[in-house]
Enzyme design. Structure first.
Site, PDB file in Angstrom:
ATOM      1  N   ARG A 219      31.289   7.697   1.891  1.00 17.46           N
ATOM      2  CA  ARG A 219      31.009   8.740   0.913  1.00 17.46           C
ATOM      3  C   ARG A 219      31.759   8.382  -0.366  1.00 17.46           C
ATOM      4  O   ARG A 219      32.709   7.593  -0.364  1.00 17.46           O
ATOM      5  CB  ARG A 219      31.473  10.101   1.436  1.00 17.46           C
ATOM      6  CG  ARG A 219      30.574  10.624   2.533  1.00 17.46           C
ATOM      7  CD  ARG A 219      31.156  11.858   3.181  1.00 17.46           C
ATOM      8  NE  ARG A 219      31.167  13.032   2.319  1.00 17.46           N
ATOM      9  CZ  ARG A 219      31.696  14.208   2.676  1.00 17.46           C
ATOM     10  NH1 ARG A 219      32.268  14.346   3.864  1.00 17.46           N
ATOM     11  NH2 ARG A 219      31.664  15.235   1.846  1.00 17.46           N
ATOM     12  N   HIS A 220      31.340   8.951  -1.461  1.00 22.93           N
ATOM     13  CA  HIS A 220      32.070   8.848  -2.726  1.00 22.93           C
ATOM     14  C   HIS A 220      33.496   9.368  -2.539  1.00 22.93           C
ATOM     15  O   HIS A 220      33.781  10.094  -1.567  1.00 22.93           O
ATOM     16  CB  HIS A 220      31.348   9.699  -3.776  1.00 22.93           C
ATOM     17  CG  HIS A 220      31.094  11.091  -3.272  1.00 22.93           C
ATOM     18  ND1 HIS A 220      32.054  12.074  -3.295  1.00 22.93           N
ATOM     19  CD2 HIS A 220      30.014  11.634  -2.665  1.00 22.93           C
ATOM     20  CE1 HIS A 220      31.581  13.174  -2.740  1.00 22.93           C
ATOM     21  NE2 HIS A 220      30.334  12.935  -2.336  1.00 22.93           N
ATOM     22  N   ASN A 226      34.087  19.030  -3.986  1.00 23.26           N
ATOM     23  CA  ASN A 226      34.687  18.966  -2.644  1.00 23.26           C
ATOM     24  C   ASN A 226      35.949  19.825  -2.620  1.00 23.26           C
ATOM     25  O   ASN A 226      36.211  20.536  -1.648  1.00 23.26           O
ATOM     26  CB  ASN A 226      35.055  17.530  -2.250  1.00 23.26           C
ATOM     27  CG  ASN A 226      33.844  16.630  -2.058  1.00 23.26           C
ATOM     28  OD1 ASN A 226      33.811  15.500  -2.540  1.00 23.26           O
ATOM     29  ND2 ASN A 226      32.833  17.136  -1.364  1.00 23.26           N
ATOM     30  N   ARG A 269      29.364  11.159  -8.858  1.00 22.79           N
ATOM     31  CA  ARG A 269      30.504  10.884  -7.974  1.00 22.79           C
ATOM     32  C   ARG A 269      30.369   9.545  -7.241  1.00 22.79           C
ATOM     33  O   ARG A 269      31.371   8.896  -6.946  1.00 22.79           O
ATOM     34  CB  ARG A 269      30.716  12.042  -6.991  1.00 22.79           C
ATOM     35  CG  ARG A 269      29.488  12.497  -6.200  1.00 22.79           C
ATOM     36  CD  ARG A 269      29.731  13.913  -5.688  1.00 22.79           C
ATOM     37  NE  ARG A 269      28.730  14.448  -4.758  1.00 22.79           N
ATOM     38  CZ  ARG A 269      27.639  15.091  -5.126  1.00 22.79           C
ATOM     39  NH1 ARG A 269      27.353  15.230  -6.410  1.00 22.79           N
ATOM     40  NH2 ARG A 269      26.819  15.595  -4.217  1.00 22.79           N
ATOM     41  N   GLU A 289      22.183  13.153  -2.686  1.00 24.31           N
ATOM     42  CA  GLU A 289      22.505  14.048  -1.574  1.00 24.31           C
ATOM     43  C   GLU A 289      21.365  15.026  -1.278  1.00 24.31           C
ATOM     44  O   GLU A 289      20.535  15.298  -2.147  1.00 24.31           O
ATOM     45  CB  GLU A 289      23.810  14.822  -1.908  1.00 24.31           C
ATOM     46  CG  GLU A 289      24.297  15.792  -0.833  1.00 24.31           C
ATOM     47  CD  GLU A 289      24.484  15.177   0.562  1.00 24.31           C
ATOM     48  OE1 GLU A 289      23.577  14.494   1.052  1.00 24.31           O
ATOM     49  OE2 GLU A 289      25.546  15.416   1.170  1.00 24.31           O
ATOM     50  N   HIS A 355      26.489  10.028   0.223  1.00 23.56           N
ATOM     51  CA  HIS A 355      26.907  11.415   0.414  1.00 23.56           C
ATOM     52  C   HIS A 355      26.825  11.752   1.895  1.00 23.56           C
ATOM     53  O   HIS A 355      26.126  11.087   2.653  1.00 23.56           O
ATOM     54  CB  HIS A 355      25.974  12.337  -0.367  1.00 23.56           C
ATOM     55  CG  HIS A 355      25.861  11.982  -1.812  1.00 23.56           C
ATOM     56  ND1 HIS A 355      26.629  12.563  -2.776  1.00 23.56           N
ATOM     57  CD2 HIS A 355      25.068  11.080  -2.457  1.00 23.56           C
ATOM     58  CE1 HIS A 355      26.318  12.054  -3.963  1.00 23.56           C
ATOM     59  NE2 HIS A 355      25.372  11.145  -3.792  1.00 23.56           N
TER      60      HIS A 355
HETATM   61  O1  F6P Z   1      29.869  19.275   1.007  1.00 20.86           O
HETATM   62  C1  F6P Z   1      29.471  18.010   0.576  1.00 20.86           C
HETATM   63  C2  F6P Z   1      27.998  17.774   0.862  1.00 20.86           C
HETATM   64  O2  F6P Z   1      27.682  16.463   0.494  1.00 20.86           O
HETATM   65  C3  F6P Z   1      27.043  18.767   0.125  1.00 20.86           C
HETATM   66  O3  F6P Z   1      26.704  18.384  -1.176  1.00 20.86           O
HETATM   67  C4  F6P Z   1      25.882  18.811   1.065  1.00 20.86           C
HETATM   68  O4  F6P Z   1      25.046  19.920   0.850  1.00 20.86           O
HETATM   69  C5  F6P Z   1      26.583  18.824   2.382  1.00 20.86           C
HETATM   70  O5  F6P Z   1      27.700  17.972   2.247  1.00 20.86           O
HETATM   71  C6  F6P Z   1      25.739  18.354   3.543  1.00 20.86           C
HETATM   72  O6  F6P Z   1      26.410  18.686   4.730  1.00 20.86           O
HETATM   73  P1  F6P Z   1      25.871  19.878   5.667  1.00 20.86           P
HETATM   74  O7  F6P Z   1      24.454  19.486   5.990  1.00 20.86           O
HETATM   75  O8  F6P Z   1      26.793  19.855   6.854  1.00 20.86           O
HETATM   76  O9  F6P Z   1      25.901  21.159   4.921  1.00 20.86           O
END
Ligand code: F6P
Length: 423
Positions: A219-220, A226, A269, A289, A355
């Site tokens: 990941r970044h 975050n 990022r 993402e 991401h």
């Molecule tokens: O929180 C960081 C992130 O990359 C968000 O931008 C994204 O919506 C999420 O993680 C994805 O993870 P999850 O599917 O568990 O919500």
């Protein structure tokens, strides 16, 4: 009423040590990842389970008892495969030598009787260097030769190949649709390959190679989103995130060197993380993402409070749930398909700075995990997942670069599958 999609069987063809199992498993992994219920039926495994281990004499076409025992296990595997397709399976791969027109006609007739379309996938390779390396890398280590000294195993296996070669005939056009992969993809021949799915599979096969290389997923570095627990957005790196970017750059230089190919998303990022490497990178939109739609920029607590129904629906089916005006994990997988083709084609060590959501989908592909599990794969910040494809799978190692505190995970389905960690 919509017409049912025809069931499909890929029937492998070719002499032993031509990479049939490698190709069969790759096709299965790709199609499963796209959501098709796919299984491989490997006749060699049936033979070992039913008949035990044998030396080359067993495979001699003049050995009648051997011939009939082999035919029986081949038919058993075929029956099981047809049973799978009859009971909900979409696509099956029948992994055996199928080296004579008679055997292929039999397989085709049984499939036709159940309305299953057949495509032959023939692997042809006369390059002695490739064959030798395949024998040593996989066959001499197969359960058929457990406890047998390598040179003896190799000698016996060459004789086994000769038995098959004595009656081998290549697939001809009057046998139906086929794909021929010649010298590990240096050349391909197609016959009556029609429709979207088969075109995708062929495109996928064109990109396959067997050269060993590593793929690093990370990941970044930590972003300001975050830090505040917000999802989506296009935030810049935090101070800890910038520190990770430079730490990552030095580890990549040290362990992988200059030859590394770097991919990012188009979001700030990942690009800021890649910039620290001081080398060119490719920014893919497909690596952006998961799109959280109307929830973009919110915290999980805000979603739970302001849109409890959406929050609940996602908790119930995190894989299939699509954010309003956004995406689901299923959607992410579909848009990552071109990335997978390029990932298979790339021969250099590859670093993908992505991401959490997209890397979960890529990880599920690389590690052959059911796609529905991907929303629960743990991909922490500031960790490199080093993946090394092997003949029939992929090895994983995790490198944690700095223990930056990560915000607690969102309240979602608690049953994340355990992820094996390599030492
Ligand atoms: O929180 C960081 C992130 O990359 C968000 O931008 C994204 O919506 C999420 O993680 C994805 O993870 P999850 O599917 O568990 O919500």
């Amino acid at each position: 009423m919509a017409a049912p999609t025809p069931k499909l069987a890929f029937v492998m063809v070719g002499l032993p040590a031509r990479g049939k199992t490698f190709i069969a498993r790759k096709i299965a992994r790709y199609l499963s990842w796209l959501g098709h219920r796919t299984e491989v039926y490997n006749v060699g495994s049936y033979r070992r389970a039913r008949l035990g281990r044998h030396r080359h004499e067993f495979f001699d076409p003049r050995n009648e008892a051997g011939q009939s025992a082999r035919r029986d296990v081949a038919l058993e595997a075929l029956d099981d495969m047809l049973g799978f397709l009859r009971t909900g399976g979409d696509i099956a791969i029948y992994d055996a030598t199928n080296n004579t027109p008679e055997r292929r006609a039999l397989v085709r007739a049984r499939c036709a009787a159940e309305g299953v379309d057949v495509v032959f996938v023939e692997s042809i390779c006369d390059d002695p260097v490739i064959i030798e390396s395949n024998i040593r890398a996989t066959k001499a280590r197969s359960p058929d030769y457990e406890g047998v000294p390598e040179e003896e195993a190799v000698r016996d296996f060459r004789q086994r190949i000769a038995h098959y070669a004595s009656e081998y005939q290549r697939v001809a056009e009057d046998e139906g649709p086929f794909v021929k992969i010649i010298d590990v993809g240096r050349k391909m021949e197609l016959y009556r390959i029609e429709g979207y799915l088969l075109a995708r599979v062929v495109h996928f096969l064109v990109n396959l190679h067997v050269r060993p290389r590593r793929v690093w997923l990370t990941r970044h570095g930590e972003s300001s989103f975050n830090v505040s627990g917000r999802i989506g957005g296009d935030a810049a790196l935090s101070e800890a995130g910038r520190a990770y970017a430079s730490h990552l750059a030095s580890v990549v230089r040290e362990r992988v060197g200059e030859g590394v190919v770097v991919w990012t998303s188009t979001l700030r990022r990942t690009i800021e993380t890649a910039e620290a490497l001081g080398k060119p990178y490719r920014a893919w939109r497909a690596l952006d993402e998961i799109d959280a739609g109307i929830c973009d920029g919110m915290t999980y607590a805000e979603i739970a409070e302001q849109m409890p129904n959406e929050f609940e629906r996602r908790a119930v089916d995190k894989f299939g749930y699509r954010y309003p005006r956004g995406e689901s994990y299923q959607d992410v997988i579909q848009r990552l398909e071109p990335v997978i083709f390029e990932l298979e084609r790339e021969k250099a060590p590859l670093l993908i700075i992505g991401h959490q959501g997209v890397l979960r989908a890529l990880y599920a592909y690389m590690m052959d995990r059911p796609p529905s599990e991907c929303p629960f794969v743990s991909i922490p910040l500031h960790t490199i997942l080093e993946l090394e494809p092997t003949a029939y799978g992929c090895e994983e190692r995790r490198i944690e670069l700095s223990p930056t505190p990560v915000p607690p995970p969102p309240p979602s389905k608690p049953s994340s599958p355990p992820i094996e960690r390599m030492p």
